[in-house]
Design an enzyme around this catalytic site. Structure first.
Site, PDB file in Angstrom:
ATOM      1  N   LEU A 134       0.832  -1.202   0.000  1.00  0.00           N
ATOM      2  CA  LEU A 134       0.000   0.000   0.000  1.00  0.00           C
ATOM      3  C   LEU A 134       0.870   1.257   0.000  1.00  0.00           C
ATOM      4  O   LEU A 134       0.709   2.137  -0.846  1.00  0.00           O
ATOM      5  CB  LEU A 134      -0.933   0.001   1.213  1.00  0.00           C
ATOM      6  CG  LEU A 134      -1.834   1.225   1.375  1.00  0.00           C
ATOM      7  CD1 LEU A 134      -2.817   1.337   0.210  1.00  0.00           C
ATOM      8  CD2 LEU A 134      -2.590   1.173   2.711  1.00  0.00           C
ATOM      9  N   THR A 135       1.791   1.376   0.945  1.00  0.00           N
ATOM     10  CA  THR A 135       2.610   2.575   1.101  1.00  0.00           C
ATOM     11  C   THR A 135       3.519   2.786  -0.108  1.00  0.00           C
ATOM     12  O   THR A 135       4.098   1.841  -0.640  1.00  0.00           O
ATOM     13  CB  THR A 135       3.465   2.463   2.374  1.00  0.00           C
ATOM     14  OG1 THR A 135       2.603   2.327   3.492  1.00  0.00           O
ATOM     15  CG2 THR A 135       4.351   3.683   2.548  1.00  0.00           C
ATOM     16  N   CYS A 245      -8.091  -3.604   6.361  1.00  0.00           N
ATOM     17  CA  CYS A 245      -6.993  -4.514   6.693  1.00  0.00           C
ATOM     18  C   CYS A 245      -6.044  -3.858   7.689  1.00  0.00           C
ATOM     19  O   CYS A 245      -5.571  -4.500   8.641  1.00  0.00           O
ATOM     20  CB  CYS A 245      -6.232  -4.914   5.438  1.00  0.00           C
ATOM     21  SG  CYS A 245      -7.230  -5.754   4.182  1.00  0.00           S
ATOM     22  N   GLU A 370       1.185   1.744  10.222  1.00  0.00           N
ATOM     23  CA  GLU A 370      -0.255   1.548  10.425  1.00  0.00           C
ATOM     24  C   GLU A 370      -0.910   2.806  10.985  1.00  0.00           C
ATOM     25  O   GLU A 370      -1.835   2.754  11.788  1.00  0.00           O
ATOM     26  CB  GLU A 370      -0.547   0.360  11.360  1.00  0.00           C
ATOM     27  CG  GLU A 370       0.339  -0.851  11.226  1.00  0.00           C
ATOM     28  CD  GLU A 370       0.335  -1.488   9.855  1.00  0.00           C
ATOM     29  OE1 GLU A 370      -0.358  -0.979   8.960  1.00  0.00           O
ATOM     30  OE2 GLU A 370       1.036  -2.483   9.678  1.00  0.00           O
TER      31      GLU A 370
END
Length: 391
Positions: A134-135, A245, A370
């Site tokens: 994602l990042t 998630c 996160e």
């Protein structure tokens, strides 16, 4: 003399099954992980391929998921397992979190039945390793700005872009990759499964880290990667999918970070009881006891909050802002405890002979990933005021 957990009668709040799970994971951690963690940290490596099947045999990979070879345990049990793993090192818990709470959860919640049958049993057993892309280099706290794109080409998808700070990235058999797509003229974030070895897909392990050294971190690059139509996670639509998630991973951190704090406290109390300064134990000085008392208090409050959130999650009523509160509190207090413990150990505290500075270094990352502390402050601020301060 009581332990920091006995001070708050934590055991009385757990079921027999939860205590047994905690005991089993703690025993595995003590026998299999703790004897090697200092060397892994110093060398900047982690034997993921070797350890993953052992974690799988214990049912720790995707342990909160149902079916497909997963253990189907409670959220609280999962949290307690994370706590015992992170008491050894945050890198170990990160590997389990990324495998279960991110990659496996994405497939379990948003994948097709074929995806689940193909990947989840192998991942639960530790025979296959997953990562969660994602990042990006320029988009961490703002994942909605991602530049990775997936475009239709006939029945296929063509994926281009890059991801950064990806745990397990260079050893993963399957990568869950999030990309912007176009649906009826609108940009929509969707998830894709990209197997290792797919042409155009490459990884590069990241080195020179001062934190999470006993963890594999990588960059992912996608250059005209051609994926079949069924590579997309069919139920993933919008940024809410990867964020769901992330919420699962944050929950594990609520417990996990406190495991690092507990290990720091346990190590420091033992040191202070045996270290003599001016002809009496360091633990006998008022300043030392004041520090230990304050740290034990913050640990205990964090533990009680974590257990409360676990019960709420098991009842299916936990809210996202409540998990944010837990993540913010646990990480912020854990790193403060690690730093304060280092002051009691003095010069000995900077060596790998003691765990406290290793935990402090790791917690710098746990505080950030996160969702940074600042992001979670804004999540709580929005919940309290109904005003969005993100933009």
């Amino acid at each position: 003399m009581v332990t920091v957990e006995e001070l708050f009668a934590i055991d009385a709040l757990l079921s027999d099954e939860e205590r047994e799970i905690r005991k089993t994971v703690a025993a595995f951690a003590a026998q299999r992980l703790r004897p090697h963690i200092e060397d892994w940290f110093e060398a900047g490596t982690f034997p993921a391929r070797e350890i993953a099947p052992e974690l799988g045999a214990l049912g720790l990979l995707g342990m909160h998921l149902d079916g497909y070879g997963c253990a189907g345990m409670s959220a609280t049990a999962y949290g307690l397992a994370c706590q015992e793993l992170e008491a050894v090192d945050s890198g170990v818990r990160s590997m389990v979190s990324v495998q279960g709470s991110l990659a496996m959860t994405a497939i379990h919640q948003f994948g097709s039945e074929e995806h689940k049958q193909q990947w989840l049993p192998e991942m639960a057993a530790g025979r296959a390793i997953g990562c969660f892309g994602l990042t990006e280099p320029d988009f961490g706290s703002n994942p909605g700005g991602m530049r990775t794109r997936a475009k239709r080409d006939g029945a296929d998808w063509i994926l281009n872009g890059s991801k950064m700070w990806i745990t397990n990235g260079s050893v993963a058999d399957i990568s869950v990759v999030w990309a912007q797509t176009e649906d009826e003229g609108k940009q929509v974030v969707r998830g894709f499964l990209v197997p290792a070895g797919t042409p155009g897909f490459s990884t590069r392990e990241m080195h020179r880290k001062l934190s999470l050294r006993a963890s594999i971190t990588a960059e992912l690059d996608f250059s005209d990667v051609r994926l079949p139509a069924d590579a997309v996670l069919p139920r993933s639509r919008g940024l809410g999918s990867p964020l769901a998630c992330l919420s699962e991973a944050r929950f594990g951190i609520v417990f996990g970070a406190l495991g690092a704090a507990r290990d720091c406290l346990t190590t420091t109390i033992e040191y202070a009881r045996t270290r003599e300064v001016f002809d009496k134990p360091l633990a006998a000085y008022q300043l030392t006891q004041a520090k230990l008392a304050d740290m034990a208090l913050e640990f205990g409050k964090g533990q009680l909050l974590a257990l409360h959130l676990g019960r709420l999650k098991d009842q299916g009523v936990v809210q996202q802002e409540q998990i944010s509160a837990g993540k913010l509190n646990s990480t912020r207090e854990a790193i403060a405890i690690a730093r304060e413990c280092r002051t009691i150990l003095g010069a000995n505290g900077i060596t790998l002979d003691y765990s406290v500075l290793r935990h402090a270094n790791n917690l710098e990352s746990v505080l950030t990933y996160e969702g940074t502390a600042e992001v979670h402050q804004l999540v709580l601020g929005k919940a309290l005021t109904d005003a969005n301060a993100f933009r």
